[in-house]
Design an enzyme around this catalytic site. Sequence first.
Site, short mmCIF file in Angstrom:
data_model
loop_
_atom_site.label_atom_id
_atom_site.label_comp_id
_atom_site.label_asym_id
_atom_site.label_seq_id
_atom_site.Cartn_x
_atom_site.Cartn_y
_atom_site.Cartn_z
N CYS A 2 0.81 -1.22 0.00
CA CYS A 2 0.00 0.00 0.00
C CYS A 2 0.85 1.28 0.00
O CYS A 2 1.96 1.30 0.52
CB CYS A 2 -0.88 0.05 1.24
SG CYS A 2 -1.79 -1.46 1.50
N ARG A 28 2.16 1.31 -5.88
CA ARG A 28 2.31 0.49 -4.68
C ARG A 28 1.06 -0.33 -4.36
O ARG A 28 1.11 -1.26 -3.56
CB ARG A 28 2.64 1.37 -3.47
CG ARG A 28 3.93 2.14 -3.61
CD ARG A 28 4.19 2.91 -2.34
NE ARG A 28 4.45 2.01 -1.23
CZ ARG A 28 5.64 1.55 -0.89
NH1 ARG A 28 6.69 1.91 -1.56
NH2 ARG A 28 5.77 0.73 0.13
N TRP A 74 -3.34 -2.28 -1.43
CA TRP A 74 -3.04 -3.58 -2.03
C TRP A 74 -3.51 -4.58 -0.97
O TRP A 74 -2.85 -4.75 0.05
CB TRP A 74 -1.54 -3.73 -2.32
CG TRP A 74 -1.20 -4.95 -3.10
CD1 TRP A 74 -1.19 -5.06 -4.47
CD2 TRP A 74 -0.79 -6.22 -2.59
NE1 TRP A 74 -0.81 -6.34 -4.83
CE2 TRP A 74 -0.56 -7.06 -3.70
CE3 TRP A 74 -0.60 -6.75 -1.31
CZ2 TRP A 74 -0.14 -8.39 -3.57
CZ3 TRP A 74 -0.19 -8.06 -1.18
CH2 TRP A 74 0.03 -8.87 -2.30
N ASN A 100 0.07 0.68 6.16
CA ASN A 100 0.71 -0.25 5.23
C ASN A 100 1.42 -1.29 6.08
O ASN A 100 2.20 -0.94 6.95
CB ASN A 100 1.72 0.52 4.35
CG ASN A 100 2.58 -0.40 3.51
OD1 ASN A 100 2.18 -1.52 3.17
ND2 ASN A 100 3.77 0.07 3.17
N GLY A 101 1.14 -2.58 5.84
CA GLY A 101 1.76 -3.65 6.62
C GLY A 101 0.70 -4.60 7.12
O GLY A 101 -0.43 -4.61 6.59
N GLU A 465 14.15 -14.54 -16.06
CA GLU A 465 13.70 -13.15 -15.90
C GLU A 465 12.76 -12.75 -17.05
O GLU A 465 11.75 -12.07 -16.83
CB GLU A 465 14.93 -12.23 -15.84
CG GLU A 465 14.69 -10.75 -16.09
CD GLU A 465 13.63 -10.12 -15.19
OE1 GLU A 465 13.20 -10.75 -14.21
OE2 GLU A 465 13.20 -8.99 -15.51
N LYS A 469 8.93 -11.21 -16.90
CA LYS A 469 8.46 -9.99 -17.58
C LYS A 469 7.19 -10.28 -18.38
O LYS A 469 6.22 -9.54 -18.30
CB LYS A 469 9.52 -9.43 -18.55
CG LYS A 469 10.66 -8.67 -17.97
CD LYS A 469 10.36 -7.34 -17.35
CE LYS A 469 10.01 -7.44 -15.91
NZ LYS A 469 10.97 -7.79 -14.93
N GLU A 472 4.09 -11.23 -16.01
CA GLU A 472 3.48 -10.21 -15.13
C GLU A 472 2.73 -9.12 -15.87
O GLU A 472 1.77 -8.58 -15.35
CB GLU A 472 4.49 -9.63 -14.13
CG GLU A 472 5.56 -8.77 -14.71
CD GLU A 472 6.53 -8.23 -13.66
OE1 GLU A 472 6.17 -8.08 -12.50
OE2 GLU A 472 7.68 -7.97 -14.04
N HIS A 488 15.20 -32.97 -21.18
CA HIS A 488 14.90 -33.77 -19.98
C HIS A 488 13.45 -33.60 -19.53
O HIS A 488 13.11 -34.00 -18.42
CB HIS A 488 15.86 -33.39 -18.85
CG HIS A 488 17.28 -33.65 -19.20
ND1 HIS A 488 17.82 -34.92 -19.31
CD2 HIS A 488 18.29 -32.79 -19.51
CE1 HIS A 488 19.10 -34.83 -19.65
NE2 HIS A 488 19.41 -33.55 -19.78
N LYS A 582 4.38 -2.93 -6.53
CA LYS A 582 5.77 -2.64 -6.85
C LYS A 582 6.71 -3.06 -5.73
O LYS A 582 7.76 -3.62 -5.96
CB LYS A 582 5.91 -1.14 -7.13
CG LYS A 582 7.32 -0.69 -7.46
CD LYS A 582 7.76 -1.24 -8.79
CE LYS A 582 9.14 -0.78 -9.20
NZ LYS A 582 9.68 -1.67 -10.25
#
Length: 587
Positions: A2, A28, A74, A100-101, A465, A469, A472, A488, A582
């Site tokens: 948040c 955020r 969030w 936030n938390g 990576e 990208k 997401e 394999h 983020k």
Amino acid sequence: MCGIFAYKGYQTNATELVFEGLKNLEYRGYDSWGIAWKKNQQIQVYKQVGKISEASSEPFAEQESTLAMSHSRWATHGAVTQNNAHPHFSSDQSIAVIHNGIIENYQEIRDRLGRSRFSTETDTEVIAELIAEYRKTMDFESAAKKACHEFEGRYAFIAMSQEDDMLIAARRGSPLILGVAAGEWFLASDIPAFLKHTREVNYLDDDQMVVIGEEARFIDLLSDMEIQKRTVTIDWTEEEAQKGDYDHFMLKEIMDQKETIMRAINQNEEEILKIAEYIKKARGVFLSGCGTAGKVCMASEYFFSIVANRHVNFAPASEFPIYHHFLIPESLLIVVSQSGETADVLEAMKVAKEKGAKVLSIVNVQGSSIARTSDFSLQINAGPEKAVASTKAATSQLSLLLLIAYAVAGRLEEGKKLLIETASMINDMLNPRFLKYIKEVADAINHSEHTYIIGKAANYPMALESAIKIQEVSYIHAEGFAAGELKHGPIALITPGTPCIALIAEDEVRQDILNSTMELKSRGAYIIGVSPNMHECFDHWIRVPDAGIASPIVNVIPIQLLAYHLSVLRGCNPDMPRNLAKSVTVK
Ligand code: AGP
């Protein structure tokens, strides 16, 4: 997670001011938002589900107020509803809080105070309720302090009281920064919220509180003593935090890579050499980070091995604590984090410190919790990265770690020269023709539901990576593999037309990865080769410069662009992917 932003000062449009500032923190959290302000000694609250960037400021236009606070959520506890959006009131409406938390013992506090007093599903409501409870018999500051002593978990909260013309904020484990100007105070979880107003800041540390009345006073919550804090001038500019002519921050930040590699390697050489010596002397060097930063660490394992002949161990930060058996006071943990606030990384650092090990951090955000609590810290200087997808921070982190690997090998100048050349090649590569071609590739694979990416050596972590990208921002199922692992198992997934991306460098493993690419081609895969040279098996050739050992830095950039275009073509918002935030400040 948040975003929180509050203002106290002389400007009478505090509601509009926090509304505008909060938009800069939307990266955020963006499932809902809300604002509380004081007008005629009454706290007013407005909240909504959805994105603040899509909301109108109209409800705040006539609200004369000099004290306001705002929150973009969030969700962690409680569904995305207007009722669960912050700010939250105490049941008697005397205290309003943004947070936030996670208050881990919120159920316990609810039981104690009586469940009927609560009307939301959030953990945050207990902060307001507990402060209000104590405020009945003591002043606002003492009530807030007493409440803080009872909270377990992580928090950065800001509280406003009906009775008192002040803001009180406290932190433990979640970021909180005070921006200061003459007669004005700005409290936020990140600097871009108030960059327009001031660059003078005080960073709050864990278990610290700030009380803003006629002036700002800091309190150490462990001793309940007043403390002095140093004011720091930050070097970000407001323009850097805006997207300018670009449609999205993600594209702007990809294009920023024309310059950011040079900024990352522009370090104090003495400092780099000192760190190199420390790495050489350490008995056990670990690299750790999350998500993209974790993949950077993994690629750096190869850098240290190939360039400096040093074995370093990578573990994702969420897995790192299990390595505590191997940690001794002579160990060194190198953590990588764009935000400098990632909870899993802070936890990894805690575990290392408990064993007496030293921590080197590589961060982007100056003054962040990770930077301030490590033994050595280097900044990548990439400027604000606001899109949820990490792009320029990743290539800057890779560049700095490659430079350090060269310093460990006693070849700092050679490393610098290579990276300066790489920066210049990236500057040339990001030209309009290249950008157009990547868009054409995106058009060609836009309707695919699966994409696979292969790489070898330091390009293997970049395949992982690249998958992050694409996943997401476009929601296409993407997976990265070590090229040699295909046979394999994963090759069974290939059907005619499946897009497969091969990240290739002009190095000693080139032929191996080309062989794997041919194996994919033989099963009908649609091949996108990212390589300095053409090969007959490519359906698309994304031509990249030959950067030698720095090839992972160069190879990942076209995939960032590809992911961006796939996102836009599929009607997604690349800056705000669903379910993500983020800065991940919860474990
Ligand atoms: C990458 O695109 C992600 N958004 C994510 O994996 C990110 O890299 C991770 O959460 C770590 O963040 P940090 O660098 O701020 O610690």
